[in-house]
Design an enzyme around this catalytic site. Structure first.
Site, mmCIF file in Angstrom:
data_model
loop_
_atom_site.group_PDB
_atom_site.id
_atom_site.type_symbol
_atom_site.label_atom_id
_atom_site.label_comp_id
_atom_site.label_asym_id
_atom_site.label_seq_id
_atom_site.Cartn_x
_atom_site.Cartn_y
_atom_site.Cartn_z
ATOM 1 N N GLY A 46 0.788 -1.238 0.000
ATOM 2 C CA GLY A 46 0.000 0.000 0.000
ATOM 3 C C GLY A 46 0.812 1.276 0.000
ATOM 4 O O GLY A 46 0.263 2.365 0.034
ATOM 5 N N ASP A 48 2.989 4.211 -1.647
ATOM 6 C CA ASP A 48 3.036 4.784 -2.994
ATOM 7 C C ASP A 48 4.461 5.025 -3.460
ATOM 8 O O ASP A 48 4.829 4.661 -4.564
ATOM 9 C CB ASP A 48 2.249 6.097 -3.039
ATOM 10 C CG ASP A 48 0.762 5.851 -2.875
ATOM 11 O OD1 ASP A 48 0.327 4.737 -3.215
ATOM 12 O OD2 ASP A 48 0.054 6.735 -2.392
ATOM 13 N N ASP A 75 14.069 9.290 -10.069
ATOM 14 C CA ASP A 75 14.967 8.743 -9.041
ATOM 15 C C ASP A 75 16.055 9.744 -8.661
ATOM 16 O O ASP A 75 16.915 9.444 -7.822
ATOM 17 C CB ASP A 75 15.578 7.402 -9.490
ATOM 18 C CG ASP A 75 16.352 7.496 -10.791
ATOM 19 O OD1 ASP A 75 16.047 8.389 -11.598
ATOM 20 O OD2 ASP A 75 17.259 6.677 -11.016
ATOM 21 N N ASP A 193 28.416 6.225 -12.009
ATOM 22 C CA ASP A 193 27.179 5.463 -12.189
ATOM 23 C C ASP A 193 27.476 3.973 -12.449
ATOM 24 O O ASP A 193 28.171 3.625 -13.393
ATOM 25 C CB ASP A 193 26.431 6.097 -13.381
ATOM 26 C CG ASP A 193 25.195 5.341 -13.819
ATOM 27 O OD1 ASP A 193 24.676 4.539 -13.032
ATOM 28 O OD2 ASP A 193 24.746 5.572 -14.966
ATOM 29 N N HIS A 364 14.804 -0.292 -28.221
ATOM 30 C CA HIS A 364 15.109 0.478 -27.007
ATOM 31 C C HIS A 364 16.595 0.354 -26.718
ATOM 32 O O HIS A 364 17.185 -0.707 -26.917
ATOM 33 C CB HIS A 364 14.312 -0.068 -25.814
ATOM 34 C CG HIS A 364 14.739 0.526 -24.499
ATOM 35 N ND1 HIS A 364 14.487 1.848 -24.187
ATOM 36 C CD2 HIS A 364 15.426 0.021 -23.452
ATOM 37 C CE1 HIS A 364 15.001 2.111 -22.987
ATOM 38 N NE2 HIS A 364 15.574 1.011 -22.525
ATOM 39 N N VAL A 365 17.216 1.456 -26.289
ATOM 40 C CA VAL A 365 18.603 1.361 -25.795
ATOM 41 C C VAL A 365 18.662 1.975 -24.407
ATOM 42 O O VAL A 365 17.874 2.852 -24.057
ATOM 43 C CB VAL A 365 19.622 2.074 -26.722
ATOM 44 C CG1 VAL A 365 19.760 1.361 -28.040
ATOM 45 C CG2 VAL A 365 19.270 3.538 -26.923
ATOM 46 N N GLY A 367 20.123 4.083 -21.157
ATOM 47 C CA GLY A 367 20.718 5.415 -20.988
ATOM 48 C C GLY A 367 21.956 5.386 -20.122
ATOM 49 O O GLY A 367 22.485 6.439 -19.744
ATOM 50 N N HIS A 368 22.427 4.174 -19.783
ATOM 51 C CA HIS A 368 23.562 4.063 -18.847
ATOM 52 C C HIS A 368 24.789 3.445 -19.517
ATOM 53 O O HIS A 368 24.666 2.601 -20.399
ATOM 54 C CB HIS A 368 23.155 3.214 -17.632
ATOM 55 C CG HIS A 368 22.044 3.808 -16.841
ATOM 56 N ND1 HIS A 368 22.249 4.698 -15.822
ATOM 57 C CD2 HIS A 368 20.697 3.651 -16.942
ATOM 58 C CE1 HIS A 368 21.083 5.063 -15.309
ATOM 59 N NE2 HIS A 368 20.122 4.439 -15.975
#
Length: 552
Positions: A46, A48, A75, A193, A364-365, A367-368
């Site tokens: 529950g 969010d 994020d 990253d 799709h590729v 982004g990292h």
């Protein structure tokens, strides 16, 4: 001794994906990099959203000089409303990032009280003892930056989310030269990253999806529904270019997609030919082969436009047999069930569904950065110390090993949320911990912080259910007016057991004095204890027992 050392203190994002937030401290000055949220795992019943515990920043609020944002993904910016409700500090970000932030703060009625300061790649600015230079990086979103921060003990570089794309669709390439310059001058620490540390090689450019998408546009005979993350401005731009090239009008459907595309148009990231866009209400005015619908909901969110269209419950977007639906995004772990449920519904509508199944061609590729790009950055910057950020512990550990194996780093250190890393020009070591963790937010209200005990109770209810013994007691005489009633939810018991449980309650009442019956607190607890003991003994279950007393 700590007065002459720089402290790096992650408060979120090191040990999990999402919730990115990191403090850099020199003496009495703190700057904060990013303020993200995380979407909850299924066991957080529950809840969010989840934001970082910023007790450390609140305790030191007079020292916090500002929050610097690397880019506009949730994020990295999603926790701002909750953090700014505790800390009234300036927020720094690029033009596009701040456009997203404005919408978010406006939604929470906080925009007028927050100072937003625009930054740009190459334009240095100072915060206390820190001089910060944003450096252009490429990612799946536009206007992203890494941060080179000059501190009294040396330069630290925080990459933010990045991949090395030298020909992105907006023409604003990754600034390798600036990183090389910092490498020549000397970098004390690199925070990089770790998201794709498992992937060998290089991450393809955003352009690499175009050939496969072009082929899809060529083959599609009816309406084409195109869905991607609403923040993937590059992908939206490629889809709009292809729609124009193939003679299709475009309708934008879904709140987040409309907001993102409007911001991108206002800031010049989308330059649309006149007449390309139409209102969703005009979709049926054009032949199906001349229509593309840009639609949000690529992760199967229950109330998103695509989820509603998949069950034919959308005002404008109707998916008919022979239409094609393209999901140009990755499956975020945890969302598999909802995404595949939507795909099933689309197949039931006899639509052609194209999603990232690892088969024919790229739609799709990421982004990292993959391993080779991570190595390239480490070689360019040649940092003395290496600190992996953004990812589960296994990603951080593997990334540290990768950095150490290159041979240019003196020391690679794995730290987690709450660790205090102290650095000077010669050494780096962990020195203690600060409060860190997760704050669970319910229903998007700043007041609705969900305590651990609430989650525990929800889990308890979901596993064992609850039992309500309902008693009617005469207030004046203390006499029980009728037989106790038992109401159960989520607790299955045969009628014989319930009848016996009712007798247990009746027996407890009989053996209680008039004085006890008049004190509802006492009688409730007696019934709860006796009933709990009986049910546990006979079923090995422990439902929540909540006696209700009606007085007449």
């Amino acid at each position: 001794m700590a007065d002459t050392k720089l402290q790096i203190i992650p408060l979120g994002g090191l040990g999990e994906f999402g919730m990115n937030c990191l403090a850099v401290r020199w003496q009495n000055d703190i700057l904060v990099i990013d303020a993200g949220l995380m979407f909850p795992e299924s066991e957080l019943l529950g809840v969010d959203i989840v934001v970082p515990d910023i007790t450390y920043l609140v305790e030191n609020k007079e020292h916090v000089r500002g929050i610097i944002l690397t880019h506009g993904h949730e994020d990295h910016i999603g926790g701002l409303p909750w953090i700014l409700s505790e800390l009234n500090v300036p927020v720094y970000g690029t033009e596009f990032t701040l456009a997203y932030v404005e919408g978010k703060l406006d939604e929470h009625k906080m925009l007028d009280d927050t100072e937003l300061i625009e930054i740009a790649p190459g334009a240095k600015f100072s915060l206390g003892p820190f001089t910060v230079e944003p450096i252009r990086v490429t990612h799946s979103l536009v206007d992203c930056v890494a941060l080179a921060i000059e501190t009294p003990v040396g330069v630290i570089v925080h990459t933010g989310d990045f991949k090395i794309d030298l020909s992105p669709p907006d023409g604003k390439a990754f600034d390798l030269h600036k990183f090389a310059e910092y490498g020549k001058r000397g970098v004390l620490a690199l925070l990089q990253d770790s998201t794709n540390v498992d992937r060998p090689g290089y991450t393809p450019s955003e352009w690499s999806v175009k050939p496969r998408l072009d082929e899809v546009f060529s083959r599609t005979k009816k309406k084409l529904f195109f869905s991607c993350f609403s923040s993937s401005i590059y992908r939206i731009r490629i889809a709009l270019d292809l729609a124009h090239f193939h003679g299709r009008k475009v309708a934008v459907v879904g709140r987040s997609m409309v907001e993102s595309s409007e911001i991108a148009q206002d800031l010049g990231y989308l330059d649309l030919p006149p007449g390309l866009l139409i209102h969703p209400g005009q979709i049926n005015d054009f032949a199906p082969e001349n229509m593309m619908i840009l639609i949000s909901g690529t992760q199967g969110e229950p109330m998103s436009a695509l989820s509603r269209a998949a069950v034919d419950n959308h005002k404008h977007a109707h998916i008919l047999p022979g239409d094609t639906v393209v999901l140009s995004s990755r499956v975020i772990p945890g969302n598999e069930k909802s995404i595949y449920r939507v795909i099933d519904h689309l197949y039931r509508r006899d639509a052609h569904v194209i999603y990232d199944d690892g088969a024919s061609g790229l739609i799709h590729v990421s982004g990292h950065a993959s391993q080779e790009e991570q190595r390239l950055m480490i070689n360019l910057l040649k940092p003395k110390f290496f600190i992996p950020v953004h990812g589960d512990y296994r990603h951080l550990k593997k990334h540290a090993e990768l950095a150490q194996s290159i041979g240019v780093v003196d020391q690679a250190l794995v730290i987690e949320d709450g660790d205090v890393l102290e650095l000077d020009r010669e050494s780096a070591q962990k020195k203690g911990k600060v409060t860190a963790g997760r704050i669970c937010i319910d229903s998007g209200s700043t007041a609705d912080v969900v305590e651990d005990i609430v989650i525990r109770d929800r889990r308890h209810l979901s596993e064992d259910g609850f039992v309500l013994p309902i008693l009617t007691i005469n207030k004046l005489s203390g006499k029980v007016e009728r037989q106790p009633e038992l109401v159960t939810r989520g607790f299955v018991a045969e009628s014989g057991l319930l009848e016996s449980a009712r007798q247990v309650v009746a027996s407890t009442l009989e053996n209680s004095s008039a004085e006890e019956k008049a004190d509802y607190g006492v009688i409730k607890e007696k019934i709860r204890v006796d009933l709990k003991r009986y049910i546990q003994k006979n079923t090995s279950r422990r439902p929540l027992i909540m006696p209700v007393i009606l007085e007449i």
